[in-house]
Write an enzyme that holds these catalytic residues in place. Structure first.
Site, mmCIF file in Angstrom:
data_model
loop_
_atom_site.group_PDB
_atom_site.id
_atom_site.type_symbol
_atom_site.label_atom_id
_atom_site.label_comp_id
_atom_site.label_asym_id
_atom_site.label_seq_id
_atom_site.Cartn_x
_atom_site.Cartn_y
_atom_site.Cartn_z
ATOM 1 N N TYR A 89 44.372 52.450 -8.807
ATOM 2 C CA TYR A 89 45.749 53.069 -9.238
ATOM 3 C C TYR A 89 47.101 52.565 -8.554
ATOM 4 O O TYR A 89 48.242 53.227 -8.529
ATOM 5 C CB TYR A 89 45.757 54.522 -9.049
ATOM 6 C CG TYR A 89 44.650 55.294 -9.382
ATOM 7 C CD1 TYR A 89 44.186 55.460 -10.721
ATOM 8 C CD2 TYR A 89 43.663 55.877 -8.479
ATOM 9 C CE1 TYR A 89 43.248 56.284 -10.996
ATOM 10 C CE2 TYR A 89 42.551 56.610 -8.753
ATOM 11 C CZ TYR A 89 42.148 56.557 -10.137
ATOM 12 O OH TYR A 89 41.062 57.476 -10.722
ATOM 13 N N ARG A 107 43.352 67.682 -5.229
ATOM 14 C CA ARG A 107 43.911 66.925 -4.277
ATOM 15 C C ARG A 107 44.787 67.519 -3.196
ATOM 16 O O ARG A 107 44.717 67.318 -2.176
ATOM 17 C CB ARG A 107 44.777 65.923 -5.173
ATOM 18 C CG ARG A 107 45.431 64.829 -4.317
ATOM 19 C CD ARG A 107 46.599 64.141 -5.072
ATOM 20 N NE ARG A 107 46.287 63.846 -6.407
ATOM 21 C CZ ARG A 107 45.597 62.575 -6.716
ATOM 22 N NH1 ARG A 107 45.547 61.665 -5.980
ATOM 23 N NH2 ARG A 107 45.380 62.358 -8.129
ATOM 24 N N CYS A 111 34.027 40.762 -2.845
ATOM 25 C CA CYS A 111 34.478 39.360 -3.359
ATOM 26 C C CYS A 111 35.348 39.943 -4.605
ATOM 27 O O CYS A 111 34.908 39.556 -5.916
ATOM 28 C CB CYS A 111 33.270 38.646 -3.852
ATOM 29 S SG CYS A 111 32.205 38.557 -2.596
ATOM 30 N N GLU A 112 36.471 40.322 -4.641
ATOM 31 C CA GLU A 112 37.381 40.677 -5.654
ATOM 32 C C GLU A 112 38.855 40.883 -5.000
ATOM 33 O O GLU A 112 38.879 41.218 -3.805
ATOM 34 C CB GLU A 112 37.131 41.787 -6.359
ATOM 35 C CG GLU A 112 35.774 42.234 -6.933
ATOM 36 C CD GLU A 112 35.897 43.176 -8.125
ATOM 37 O OE1 GLU A 112 36.939 43.552 -8.547
ATOM 38 O OE2 GLU A 112 34.835 43.640 -8.419
HETATM 39 N N1 LLP Z 1 40.901 70.342 -13.471
HETATM 40 C C1 LLP Z 1 40.822 69.195 -14.277
HETATM 41 C C2 LLP Z 1 40.188 69.667 -15.534
HETATM 42 C C3 LLP Z 1 40.853 67.986 -14.024
HETATM 43 O O1 LLP Z 1 40.367 66.942 -14.633
HETATM 44 C C4 LLP Z 1 41.175 67.752 -12.540
HETATM 45 C C5 LLP Z 1 41.531 66.484 -12.076
HETATM 46 C C6 LLP Z 1 41.542 68.744 -11.692
HETATM 47 C C7 LLP Z 1 41.249 69.845 -12.351
HETATM 48 C C8 LLP Z 1 42.027 68.552 -10.270
HETATM 49 O O2 LLP Z 1 43.303 67.807 -10.212
HETATM 50 P P1 LLP Z 1 44.030 67.378 -8.911
HETATM 51 O O3 LLP Z 1 44.709 68.923 -8.572
HETATM 52 O O4 LLP Z 1 43.101 67.065 -7.960
HETATM 53 O O5 LLP Z 1 45.230 66.731 -9.313
HETATM 54 N N2 LLP Z 1 40.780 59.905 -9.438
HETATM 55 C C9 LLP Z 1 42.225 59.979 -9.533
HETATM 56 C C10 LLP Z 1 42.391 61.563 -9.702
HETATM 57 C C11 LLP Z 1 41.679 62.170 -11.139
HETATM 58 C C12 LLP Z 1 41.942 63.476 -11.592
HETATM 59 C C13 LLP Z 1 40.804 63.743 -12.710
HETATM 60 N N3 LLP Z 1 41.102 65.191 -12.930
HETATM 61 C C14 LLP Z 1 43.005 59.793 -8.208
HETATM 62 O O6 LLP Z 1 42.437 59.512 -7.338
HETATM 63 O O7 LLP Z 1 44.057 59.955 -8.174
#
Ligand code: LLP
Length: 418
Positions: free
Chosen positions: A318, A278, A343-344
């Site tokens: 979220y 992210r 439709c939600e």
């Molecule tokens: N490494 C692992 C093992 C992970 O599971 C994840 C994210 C990352 C790195 C990267 O994390 P970041 O730096 O992006 O926080 N869909 C959700 C976020 C799910 C994250 C899953 N794992 C959202 O939109 O907030």
């Protein structure tokens, strides 16, 4: 720095007006600033390079090959969680020896494919996975370099759906059992014990949980080294949050995060791996949409736009906050519920949001949509997957085309008796 600014009341990205882009590409579409991604990577790079380090971009955040290649060209490796992501990373030019494979349930097929590519490291999450990996590696006459993902039992203080480092979560090996499983792995023919891995969650806006988890990991590494299991790589996962509300200074930015990593791990004689997702790509992205209708409800005004929860699910899933910006700046302010056509009731991007007055046909942008936007999209309601556009120094390129109905609908097949 925010890549999206108003120039003569028109929202633009890297000097290119969004309105101009929308004249060429029909809404809805994702727009990404390449410079924003490069800048974020460089901020990690500059602040972590004092350590022997490798930044493995977590491809799940945005897996378009043009995005992966942007980072690979700067030296990034990749963190992947499926055969599909591994294939994408390789195709985008990430060298296999810079790829770590995470994920709670790698299948035999996926393990075999990854072993054949000679990736840098498997982040193993259970004893059964270890055994399967060993068996397949022996069969292929290969050695699998592994780290165990350790669950340090730390509360990441983030949204419950993306918190992964507490004992009740499905992820990793409980830290209390770590020493035993390392001893076991060290004896296996097809396994080379290489690292320790941790990832406690995503969108962390408080650095304290990182400190806590990393300190526990450092202690474990020291113990393992002393007990004759040398550890050469420490993978700290991802998780650093972004400032979606863009309020005040970011006190938990990339520099502060790297500072903590350096404070804890300097002198450890290990390669430090980071897996940011992210924080590299979120702020580069804008989901550009058009107002289809305005609609006066009993007690509120709805703005119904042409993108929906299937295109961008974070607000529904979220309750995530994202700024929503008019593409042409307006003086009059109006309060809306901004919703999509699905439709939600959950198909809502924002409630009670005050923004420039919009009319049917006007464009707006959902900000910080570069991470977990397109990768989490679906064709729910038989809606087409939307295009993605990369912008760099006033140039733009479509990096993913809109799917078409023929492709989408022809995936179905009737049974022979129909
Ligand atoms: N490494 C692992 C093992 C992970 O599971 C994840 C994210 C990352 C790195 C990267 O994390 P970041 O730096 O992006 O926080 N869909 C959700 C976020 C799910 C994250 C899953 N794992 C959202 O939109 O907030």
């Amino acid at each position: 720095m925010n890549p999206y600014n108003y120039k003569n009341n028109q929202l633009s990205v890297e000097g290119l007006s969004i309105k101009q882009i929308a004249e060429v590409i029909e809404t809805p579409f994702y727009c990404y600033s390449q410079s924003a991604i490069q800048n974020a990577y460089q901020e990690y790079d500059v602040n972590i390079k004092q350590l022997d380090s490798l930044i493995c971009y977590a491809v799940k955040a945005n897996s378009n090959q043009a995005i992966i290649k942007t980072l690979a060209d700067l030296g990034a490796g990749a963190d992947v969680v499926s055969e599909g992501e591994l294939r994408r990373a390789l195709m985008a030019g990430v060298p296999a020896n810079k790829i770590v494979y995470s994920g709670v349930a790698k299948t035999a097929h996926e393990i075999k494919f990854a072993l054949e590519q000679d990736i840098f490291q498997f982040n193993v999450e259970s004893e059964n996975e270890l055994m399967l990996l060993n068996e397949i590696a022996c069969h292929l006459d290969k050695k699998a370099a592994i780290a165990f993902r350790i669950n340090p039992d730390v509360d990441a203080k983030t949204h419950a759906k993306i918190s992964t480092g507490k004992s009740e979560n499905k992820f990793g090996i409980p830290i209390s059992k770590a020493r035993d499983i390392y001893q076991k792995a060290a004896k296996l023919e097809g396994i080379v014990v290489q690292g320790v891995d941790v990832h406690i969650g995503s969108q962390l806006t408080d650095l304290v949980p990182f400190k806590l988890a990393f300190s526990r990991i450092k202690k474990l590494v020291t113990d393992l080294n002393q007990s004759g299991i040398p550890i050469s790589a420490i993978d700290l996962g991802g998780g650093l949050g972004v400032n979606y509300e863009q309020k005040g200074e970011i006190s938990h930015g990339i520099e502060a995060y790297c500072q903590i990593v350096k404070e804890i791990f300097t002198g450890m004689d290990c390669q430090i791996i980071l897996e940011p997702g992210r924080s590299l790509v979120a702020d580069s992205g804008l989901l550009v949409s058009k107002v289809i209708y305005t609609k006066q409800g009993e007690d509120r005004l709805f703005l119904i736009i042409d993108s929906a929860m299937n295109d961008f699910i974070r607000p529904s899933m979220y309750d995530a906050f994202h700024h929503i910006l008019p593409i042409s700046k307006k003086d009059t302010q109006v309060t809306y519920d901004i919703v999509g056509p699905v439709c939600e009731t959950g198909d809502t991007f924002a409630k009670n949001r005050t923004m420039g007055k919009m009319s049917e046909g006007d464009l707006l942008g959902i900000a910080s949509a570069g991470a977990y936007g397109s990768t989490m999209s679906s064709t729910y309601n038989t809606r087409l997957l939307i295009p993605e556009v990369l912008v760099k120094d006033q140039d733009m390129c479509i990096i993913k085309k809109r799917t078409d109905y023929e492709v989408l609908i022809n995936q179905d097949q009737l049974a022979p008796w129909q």
